[in-house]
Design an enzyme around this catalytic site. Structure first.
Site, PDB file in Angstrom:
ATOM      1  N   GLY A  67       0.618  -1.137   0.162  1.00 22.15           N
ATOM      2  CA  GLY A  67      -0.008   0.122  -0.253  1.00 22.15           C
ATOM      3  C   GLY A  67       0.495   1.467  -0.381  1.00 22.15           C
ATOM      4  O   GLY A  67       0.267   2.710   0.119  1.00 22.15           O
ATOM      5  N   GLY A  68       2.224   1.147  -0.607  1.00 23.01           N
ATOM      6  CA  GLY A  68       2.840   2.320  -0.080  1.00 23.01           C
ATOM      7  C   GLY A  68       2.366   3.536  -1.471  1.00 23.01           C
ATOM      8  O   GLY A  68       2.299   4.698  -1.264  1.00 23.01           O
TER       9      GLY A  68
ATOM     10  N   ASP B  79      -5.933  -5.102  -5.421  1.00 25.96           N
ATOM     11  CA  ASP B  79      -4.645  -6.499  -5.628  1.00 25.96           C
ATOM     12  C   ASP B  79      -5.032  -7.595  -5.108  1.00 25.96           C
ATOM     13  O   ASP B  79      -6.175  -7.501  -4.888  1.00 25.96           O
ATOM     14  CB  ASP B  79      -3.708  -6.219  -4.159  1.00 25.96           C
ATOM     15  CG  ASP B  79      -2.107  -6.524  -4.431  1.00 25.96           C
ATOM     16  OD1 ASP B  79      -1.343  -5.450  -5.189  1.00 25.96           O
ATOM     17  OD2 ASP B  79      -2.077  -7.650  -4.845  1.00 25.96           O
TER      18      ASP B  79
ATOM     19  N   ASP C  35       1.514  -0.572 -10.105  1.00 24.47           N
ATOM     20  CA  ASP C  35       2.681  -1.735  -9.872  1.00 24.47           C
ATOM     21  C   ASP C  35       3.008  -3.088  -9.753  1.00 24.47           C
ATOM     22  O   ASP C  35       3.701  -3.565  -8.759  1.00 24.47           O
ATOM     23  CB  ASP C  35       2.806  -0.847  -8.612  1.00 24.47           C
ATOM     24  CG  ASP C  35       4.890  -0.946  -8.262  1.00 24.47           C
ATOM     25  OD1 ASP C  35       5.796  -0.801  -8.744  1.00 24.47           O
ATOM     26  OD2 ASP C  35       5.075  -0.611  -7.134  1.00 24.47           O
TER      27      ASP C  35
ATOM     28  N   LYS D  53       8.239  -4.273 -15.346  1.00 24.34           N
ATOM     29  CA  LYS D  53       9.745  -5.058 -14.244  1.00 24.34           C
ATOM     30  C   LYS D  53       9.557  -5.970 -15.512  1.00 24.34           C
ATOM     31  O   LYS D  53       9.383  -7.103 -15.949  1.00 24.34           O
ATOM     32  CB  LYS D  53       8.781  -5.991 -13.024  1.00 24.34           C
ATOM     33  CG  LYS D  53       8.829  -4.482 -11.953  1.00 24.34           C
ATOM     34  CD  LYS D  53       7.148  -5.130 -10.838  1.00 24.34           C
ATOM     35  CE  LYS D  53       6.931  -4.009 -10.148  1.00 24.34           C
ATOM     36  NZ  LYS D  53       7.665  -3.586  -9.079  1.00 24.34           N
TER      37      LYS D  53
HETATM   38  C1  LIG Z   1       5.890  -4.546  -5.961  1.00 31.06           C
HETATM   39  S1  LIG Z   1       4.531  -5.116  -5.215  1.00 31.06           S
HETATM   40  C2  LIG Z   1       3.466  -3.453  -5.532  1.00 31.06           C
HETATM   41  C3  LIG Z   1       3.991  -2.550  -4.265  1.00 31.06           C
HETATM   42  C4  LIG Z   1       2.879  -1.332  -4.536  1.00 31.06           C
HETATM   43  N1  LIG Z   1       3.264  -0.331  -5.272  1.00 31.06           N
HETATM   44  C5  LIG Z   1       3.321  -0.422  -2.645  1.00 31.06           C
HETATM   45  O1  LIG Z   1       3.845   0.584  -3.567  1.00 31.06           O
HETATM   46  O2  LIG Z   1       3.406  -1.120  -1.701  1.00 31.06           O
HETATM   47  C6  LIG Z   1       3.431  -5.614  -5.982  1.00 31.06           C
HETATM   48  C7  LIG Z   1       2.350  -5.903  -6.149  1.00 31.06           C
HETATM   49  O3  LIG Z   1       0.960  -7.141  -7.557  1.00 31.06           O
HETATM   50  C8  LIG Z   1       1.000  -7.758  -7.207  1.00 31.06           C
HETATM   51  N2  LIG Z   1       0.090  -8.211  -7.902  1.00 31.06           N
HETATM   52  C9  LIG Z   1       0.833  -8.945  -8.813  1.00 31.06           C
HETATM   53  N3  LIG Z   1      -0.183 -10.233  -9.451  1.00 31.06           N
HETATM   54  C10 LIG Z   1      -1.252  -8.986  -9.724  1.00 31.06           C
HETATM   55  C11 LIG Z   1      -2.699  -9.731 -10.096  1.00 31.06           C
HETATM   56  N4  LIG Z   1      -3.144  -9.754 -11.316  1.00 31.06           N
HETATM   57  N5  LIG Z   1      -3.718  -8.719 -10.168  1.00 31.06           N
HETATM   58  C12 LIG Z   1      -3.276  -7.484  -8.946  1.00 31.06           C
HETATM   59  N6  LIG Z   1      -2.410  -7.312  -8.086  1.00 31.06           N
HETATM   60  C13 LIG Z   1      -1.514  -8.380  -8.555  1.00 31.06           C
HETATM   61  C14 LIG Z   1       1.749  -8.409  -6.005  1.00 31.06           C
HETATM   62  O4  LIG Z   1       0.462  -8.930  -4.799  1.00 31.06           O
HETATM   63  C15 LIG Z   1       2.030  -7.517  -5.330  1.00 31.06           C
HETATM   64  O5  LIG Z   1       1.292  -7.074  -4.051  1.00 31.06           O
END
Ligand SMILES: C[S@@+](CC[C@H](N)C(=O)[O-])C[C@H]1O[C@@H](n2cnc3c(N)ncnc32)[C@H](O)[C@@H]1O
Length: 307
Positions: free
Chosen positions: A185-186, A202, A240, A269
């Site tokens: 959640g950042g 998410d 993200d 990424k």
């Molecule tokens: C790098 S983290 C995000 C960090 C976030 N932006 C923050 O500021 O805390 C990547 C996120 O992508 C999510 N994710 C991966 N595949 C996904 C999908 N198909 N739909 C939604 N979220 C997904 C993961 O659960 C993870 O929480």
């Protein structure tokens, strides 16, 4: 390479020299030499995504003394940022003789500084390399923020702060945002702090401290399952999500085609190799561009704005 041959200088992000090298080769501007984290090219500047900063008017001058180097730099403009690449003691002595450059961290949201900033380094004890113009407003292309160590549940918010600072715009009260791949959640925290309404999406639960912030709505589902045509238009689409770059490319295109979004900020990424082809496909979207941010890891950020 002779001194007169330097047509452009690229600052590599820490740990990504080889990615910058590969990108410059692809762009037909292979570095002729490296000096620390600086790629020296004889060709004129090209639009590099991976460089944190590009020195667009490099000059090389012989200097007989520390005083002469400082005098030469000061005669050109006030503000100079050293990128140390060697001869550290001598470079520090030159730096001491230059006017101080404001080093206070940025208090987001705040626009990037606009005063001209040059960059310099010592190639040899008696050889000064500098450029009065460069593409980033920040020393070495590295914006530093006054961090919040308590509010956000992850440090990823720095990426969003940097992206918005680069755009010179950020979500404001009255605007609506989607934050895909929001957990923990950042980014959602950063958007909600700006006063905008944000729907976080998410598959994994959001940090409760963020979910309970005013303006935050959470949907526990896959970002790829959303059908943009069935969603209300948003001013900002943030993503993200960790996914294959090709899937993210298709996702961005779907939202753009549906005309449901004003702006996109999306992390792309890479796992393993850097996918330059997918980068080119993102950059080819009208209204789109890419940048590797200082706070990015092995990823680039896609920016898009509706025409
Ligand atoms: C790098 S983290 C995000 C960090 C976030 N932006 C923050 O500021 O805390 C990547 C996120 O992508 C999510 N994710 C991966 N595949 C996904 C999908 N198909 N739909 C939604 N979220 C997904 C993961 O659960 C993870 O929480």
């Amino acid at each position: 390479m002779t001194e007169a041959d330097i047509g452009s200088v690229y600052v590599a992000p820490p740990g990504f020299d080889s990615v910058l090298q590969a990108e410059l080769e692809r762009l037909g501007s292979a570095p002729n030499a490296w000096l620390g984290r600086l790629a020296l090219c004889s060709a004129p500047p090209v639009a590099s995504v991976w460089a944190l900063d590009v020195w667009t008017a490099p000059e090389v001058h012989r200097i007989a003394s520390i005083g002469e180097a400082a005098k030469l730099l000061k005669s050109r403009q006030r503000n100079w940022a050293l990128v140390p690449t060697g001869h550290f003691r001598r470079a520090a002595l030159i730096e001491e003789r230059l006017p101080p450059v404001k080093a206070a961290p940025l208090e987001f949201p705040q626009l990037a500084p606009t005063s001209p900033l040059g960059a310099w380094t010592l190639m040899e004890p008696g050889l000064l390399l500098f450029s009065q113009s460069k593409t980033s407003a920040f020393p070495a292309g590295e914006p530093r923020f006054a961090e919040d160590r308590e509010g956000p549940p992850s440090r990823a918010y720095l990426k969003l702060w940097e992206a918005c600072t680069r755009l010179g715009r950020w979500p404001v009260a009255g605007e609506t945002c989607l934050d895909l791949g929001a957990t923990p959640g950042g980014w959602t925290w950063a958007i909600a702090k700006l006063g905008a309404a944000v729907t976080a999406v998410d598959r994994a639960p959001l940090a409760p401290s963020v979910q309970s912030m005013p303006g935050v709505t959470f949907r526990q589902e896959s970002a790829f399952g959303l059908e943009p045509r069935d969603e209300a238009r948003v001013d900002w689409l943030f993503s993200d999500v960790i996914a294959y770059p090709n899937r993210l490319l298709a996702l961005a295109k779907r939202w753009i085609a549906a005309e449901r979004v004003g702006r996109i900020v999306m992390s792309v990424k890479f796992q393993g190799e850097t996918d330059f082809e997918v980068m080119e496909a993102f950059a080819a979207i009208p209204g789109g561009r890419l940048a590797h941010l200082f706070h990015n890891k092995h990823e680039v950020t896609f920016f898009w704005e509706a025409p």
